[in-house]
Design a protein around this motif. Sequence first.
Motif, PDB file in Angstrom:
ATOM      1  N   SER A  16      24.653 -87.779 -31.313  1.00 51.32           N
ATOM      2  CA  SER A  16      23.560 -88.599 -30.723  1.00 51.32           C
ATOM      3  C   SER A  16      22.461 -88.772 -30.300  1.00 51.32           C
ATOM      4  CB  SER A  16      24.304 -88.558 -29.206  1.00 51.32           C
ATOM      5  OG  SER A  16      23.555 -89.917 -28.365  1.00 51.32           O
ATOM      6  N   SER A  19      20.412 -89.651 -24.521  1.00 54.64           N
ATOM      7  CA  SER A  19      21.203 -89.046 -23.518  1.00 54.64           C
ATOM      8  C   SER A  19      21.762 -89.494 -22.998  1.00 54.64           C
ATOM      9  CB  SER A  19      19.681 -88.330 -22.772  1.00 54.64           C
ATOM     10  OG  SER A  19      19.799 -88.205 -21.539  1.00 54.64           O
ATOM     11  N   SER A  20      23.619 -89.081 -22.545  1.00 53.56           N
ATOM     12  CA  SER A  20      24.190 -89.695 -22.162  1.00 53.56           C
ATOM     13  C   SER A  20      23.749 -89.702 -20.399  1.00 53.56           C
ATOM     14  CB  SER A  20      26.119 -89.062 -22.312  1.00 53.56           C
ATOM     15  OG  SER A  20      26.300 -89.534 -23.900  1.00 53.56           O
ATOM     16  N   PRO A  21      24.651 -90.715 -20.002  1.00 46.01           N
ATOM     17  CA  PRO A  21      25.185 -91.663 -20.267  1.00 46.01           C
ATOM     18  C   PRO A  21      24.140 -92.424 -20.729  1.00 46.01           C
ATOM     19  CG  PRO A  21      24.764 -91.597 -18.098  1.00 46.01           C
ATOM     20  CD  PRO A  21      24.055 -90.739 -18.193  1.00 46.01           C
ATOM     21  N   VAL A  22      24.836 -92.935 -21.919  1.00 46.52           N
ATOM     22  CA  VAL A  22      23.489 -94.309 -22.300  1.00 46.52           C
ATOM     23  C   VAL A  22      23.392 -95.594 -21.751  1.00 46.52           C
ATOM     24  CG1 VAL A  22      22.626 -94.327 -24.596  1.00 46.52           C
ATOM     25  CG2 VAL A  22      24.431 -92.714 -24.958  1.00 46.52           C
ATOM     26  N   LYS A 266      33.196 -91.393 -29.654  1.00 48.68           N
ATOM     27  CA  LYS A 266      32.097 -91.497 -28.910  1.00 48.68           C
ATOM     28  C   LYS A 266      32.804 -93.336 -27.295  1.00 48.68           C
ATOM     29  CE  LYS A 266      27.956 -90.810 -31.383  1.00 48.68           C
ATOM     30  NZ  LYS A 266      27.142 -91.361 -31.988  1.00 48.68           N
ATOM     31  N   TYR A 268      32.194 -96.005 -24.484  1.00 44.77           N
ATOM     32  CA  TYR A 268      31.220 -96.631 -23.719  1.00 44.77           C
ATOM     33  C   TYR A 268      32.338 -97.719 -22.998  1.00 44.77           C
ATOM     34  CZ  TYR A 268      26.691 -96.252 -25.987  1.00 44.77           C
ATOM     35  OH  TYR A 268      25.877 -95.252 -26.521  1.00 44.77           O
ATOM     36  N   GLY A 285      32.852 -88.850 -18.458  1.00 50.17           N
ATOM     37  CA  GLY A 285      31.756 -88.140 -19.285  1.00 50.17           C
ATOM     38  C   GLY A 285      31.819 -87.061 -19.328  1.00 50.17           C
ATOM     39  N   GLU A 292      29.028 -88.413 -26.359  1.00 55.88           N
ATOM     40  CA  GLU A 292      28.547 -89.649 -26.045  1.00 55.88           C
ATOM     41  C   GLU A 292      29.479 -90.762 -24.998  1.00 55.88           C
ATOM     42  OE1 GLU A 292      25.391 -91.553 -28.623  1.00 55.88           O
ATOM     43  OE2 GLU A 292      25.823 -93.180 -27.935  1.00 55.88           O
ATOM     44  N   TYR A 293      28.688 -91.554 -24.295  1.00 54.50           N
ATOM     45  CA  TYR A 293      29.637 -91.878 -23.455  1.00 54.50           C
ATOM     46  C   TYR A 293      27.780 -92.457 -23.161  1.00 54.50           C
ATOM     47  CZ  TYR A 293      28.481 -88.503 -19.176  1.00 54.50           C
ATOM     48  OH  TYR A 293      27.739 -87.748 -18.553  1.00 54.50           O
ATOM     49  N   GLY A 294      28.779 -94.381 -22.822  1.00 61.60           N
ATOM     50  CA  GLY A 294      27.197 -95.143 -22.343  1.00 61.60           C
ATOM     51  C   GLY A 294      27.834 -96.134 -20.821  1.00 61.60           C
ATOM     52  N   LYS A 307      20.571 -93.274 -12.672  1.00 62.91           N
ATOM     53  CA  LYS A 307      21.125 -92.127 -13.341  1.00 62.91           C
ATOM     54  C   LYS A 307      19.621 -91.804 -13.700  1.00 62.91           C
ATOM     55  CE  LYS A 307      19.658 -91.036 -18.711  1.00 62.91           C
ATOM     56  NZ  LYS A 307      20.172 -91.925 -20.348  1.00 62.91           N
TER      57      LYS A 307
END
Length: 407
Positions: A16, A19-22, A266, A268, A285, A292-294, A307
Amino acid sequence: MTSSTVSISSPTYLPSTSSSPVITGHRGFKSKYPENTLLGFEKCFKTGAKVIETDLYLSSDNRVIISHDLNTKRVFVDSEGNETNYKITTTPYDPTLKGLKTKNGNYPLLSFVDLLKWFKNYIKDKDNSNEYKLQLDIKKFNPTKILKYLFLDLLKVHNDIEWWYHRLQFGIWDLNFLKYLNQSEFFQPYFGITNEFGYFQFDIFHISVNWRDSINYINYNYYLDEIVEKERTKIKLTGVSLIYISTWSTEFLTKFIPLLKLQNLKFYSWTINNKFQFEYLIKIGKLAKLIEYGIISDYPDLIQKLKEEEAEETDVSDTETTELKTGSSKEYYYNEDGDIKIELTFKQKLLYWLYLQFTYLNGSQKNIRLQQKLKYDLKVDENKVLENKMNPFVAWAFQTCQKYGVF
């Protein structure tokens, strides 16, 4: 850019650069600005969000254009302000679609090239330019050949496909799009080279309203490793994007999350528009330690603020690590079987049940069963277009529920 040939084996792993959360703006900044417009896209980035989600269709003259709807009626008027009713896939971009404007604000119907040029110019002076991405929702009512024209547009704007690898995420609703990437010789020269950030292909997400559907895509990754000859570059699924309410089930937490981790995929979720939805995804996440989580939201400003507030709290990562080791946490823990255990509220369980009724009424479960019978090795017809057979009443009801925050 330094690059090298790599051998790709399962599980697929793409790092990634965000930076998560995206935080991802849904159609730009849909809640405050006209959807899928350069104004909305710019305002989205200015909130601090690093990803723009947008939608693609292929016109009859093979131009990739930006529109969420297959039909222009809801969003666009002609140059004189008259209502339009064009089906995009059967209408030429030049001269017909090219002249359309949004009802709200008179912004042009964009081509994909328009967006790419704007994006490249926007990030060129940014210190963290490699964190910015475009998330492409490639609608299933396109012919699969849209991917070929998408690649040509990328190269037209910047003639280095590796430069685009970490800057674009492909979202697909139909497995044939992923199969087409693997079957067509056109794409082979463009994959399998590692760029400076460790990417050797684009992120490819399965977008779905049901996590069970995504299992078929995950299995396709294994098929590629087992069947496709070793010397051929394999283009794999690297992530899943799910409507948030489909994650409100114990089975999702205990059966599907382990599959994501097994393949280093990943994750989302959309469309997340409030604090409760945000915090639920953060729990998943962090506890699952997803690579990676969005969050895809109509309100990227609100989600970015959440965030930042979450990041300002007392050393969250150290606290969670201690809690997991001591078993003292009441909110974040694994059960004796090693499954993630996050308590679901009664409201979550009820809304999930109601949501399942929508999917049954619309035939989604039937579609999943049919798709599971598809053979991975069947040849894809690049010109074939799926027909939209969604129940209009169910579609209206679902959209109304989304509008008022039920789904």
